[in-house]
Write a protein that holds these residues in place. Structure first.
Motif, short mmCIF file in Angstrom:
data_model
loop_
_atom_site.label_atom_id
_atom_site.label_comp_id
_atom_site.label_asym_id
_atom_site.label_seq_id
_atom_site.Cartn_x
_atom_site.Cartn_y
_atom_site.Cartn_z
N LYS A 98 0.85 -1.19 0.00
CA LYS A 98 0.00 0.00 0.00
C LYS A 98 0.88 1.23 0.00
O LYS A 98 1.88 1.29 0.70
CB LYS A 98 -0.90 0.03 1.25
CG LYS A 98 -1.78 -1.19 1.40
CD LYS A 98 -2.91 -1.16 0.42
CE LYS A 98 -3.84 -2.33 0.68
NZ LYS A 98 -4.16 -3.08 -0.47
N TRP A 99 0.50 2.22 -0.79
CA TRP A 99 1.28 3.44 -0.90
C TRP A 99 0.46 4.61 -0.37
O TRP A 99 -0.08 5.40 -1.13
CB TRP A 99 1.69 3.67 -2.35
CG TRP A 99 2.69 2.66 -2.79
CD1 TRP A 99 2.46 1.35 -3.07
CD2 TRP A 99 4.07 2.86 -2.96
NE1 TRP A 99 3.62 0.74 -3.42
CE2 TRP A 99 4.63 1.64 -3.37
CE3 TRP A 99 4.91 3.97 -2.83
CZ2 TRP A 99 5.98 1.50 -3.63
CZ3 TRP A 99 6.25 3.82 -3.10
CH2 TRP A 99 6.77 2.59 -3.49
N ASP A 100 0.36 4.69 0.95
CA ASP A 100 -0.35 5.80 1.58
C ASP A 100 0.67 6.80 2.11
O ASP A 100 1.37 7.42 1.35
CB ASP A 100 -1.26 5.27 2.69
CG ASP A 100 -2.36 4.35 2.14
OD1 ASP A 100 -2.89 4.66 1.07
OD2 ASP A 100 -2.66 3.33 2.77
N GLU A 101 0.78 6.92 3.42
CA GLU A 101 1.79 7.81 4.01
C GLU A 101 3.20 7.39 3.62
O GLU A 101 4.03 8.20 3.28
CB GLU A 101 1.65 7.79 5.54
CG GLU A 101 0.37 8.39 6.06
CD GLU A 101 0.36 9.90 5.91
OE1 GLU A 101 1.40 10.53 6.17
OE2 GLU A 101 -0.69 10.45 5.53
N SER A 102 3.44 6.10 3.71
CA SER A 102 4.71 5.52 3.25
C SER A 102 4.42 4.11 2.76
O SER A 102 3.46 3.48 3.20
CB SER A 102 5.75 5.51 4.38
OG SER A 102 5.31 4.72 5.45
N PRO A 103 5.23 3.60 1.85
CA PRO A 103 4.95 2.28 1.27
C PRO A 103 5.06 1.16 2.31
O PRO A 103 5.86 1.24 3.23
CB PRO A 103 6.00 2.13 0.19
CG PRO A 103 6.89 3.30 0.27
CD PRO A 103 6.38 4.25 1.27
N THR A 104 4.25 0.13 2.12
CA THR A 104 4.27 -1.02 3.02
C THR A 104 4.65 -2.27 2.24
O THR A 104 4.66 -2.28 1.01
CB THR A 104 2.88 -1.24 3.65
OG1 THR A 104 1.95 -1.53 2.59
CG2 THR A 104 2.41 -0.03 4.43
#
Length: 133
Positions: A98-104
């Protein structure tokens, strides 16, 4: 990416996994005198799954450089890095990243590509199965 590492990604990974459902984002920027967008050889990564971006401000490299300690546990064996700007590197994310605040879901990263390539090859095989060639 350096020329040798980029060629290796094209010939040893992308060409050998033509049906792998993946995306490659190649982010290019100046790091050495003589580096320039006009000198970038577009024939290095020709696979249709590759998206090329030019990052004049080195924002991507600086962002990862600022978070290197947070992702150090995923650093490929044989790789090393210390600096403010991450370059000549790969970051390999799983399908559920997931690429929200920082990638996971970072599986591994390596610098240089050549130093981390055996881990990258193994990660490809684990995620996509045996190569087609």
């Amino acid at each position: 990416m350096c020329v040798a590492g980029t060629r290796w990604v094209q010939t040893e990974l992308l060409a050998k996994y033509p049906k792998a459902d993946l995306r490659v984002y190649a982010v290019w920027f100046n790091m050495f005198p003589g580096d320039a967008r006009s000198k970038w050889p577009p024939s290095l990564l020709t696979d249709r799954r590759v998206v090329h971006r030019w990052d004049e401000g080195k924002l991507v490299g600086m962002s990862y450089g600022g978070h290197a300690n947070e992702i150090r546990a995923q650093l490929s064996p044989g790789s090393s890095w210390n600096g403010d700007i991450l370059w000549d590197a790969y970051l390999f994310y799983g399908a559920d990243a997931k690429w929200d605040e920082s990638p996971t879901n970072l599986i591994h990263w390596g610098r240089t590509i050549a130093a981390g390539r055996e881990t990258l090859r193994q990660d490809f095989a684990r995620l996509f199965g045996p190569s087609a060639k």
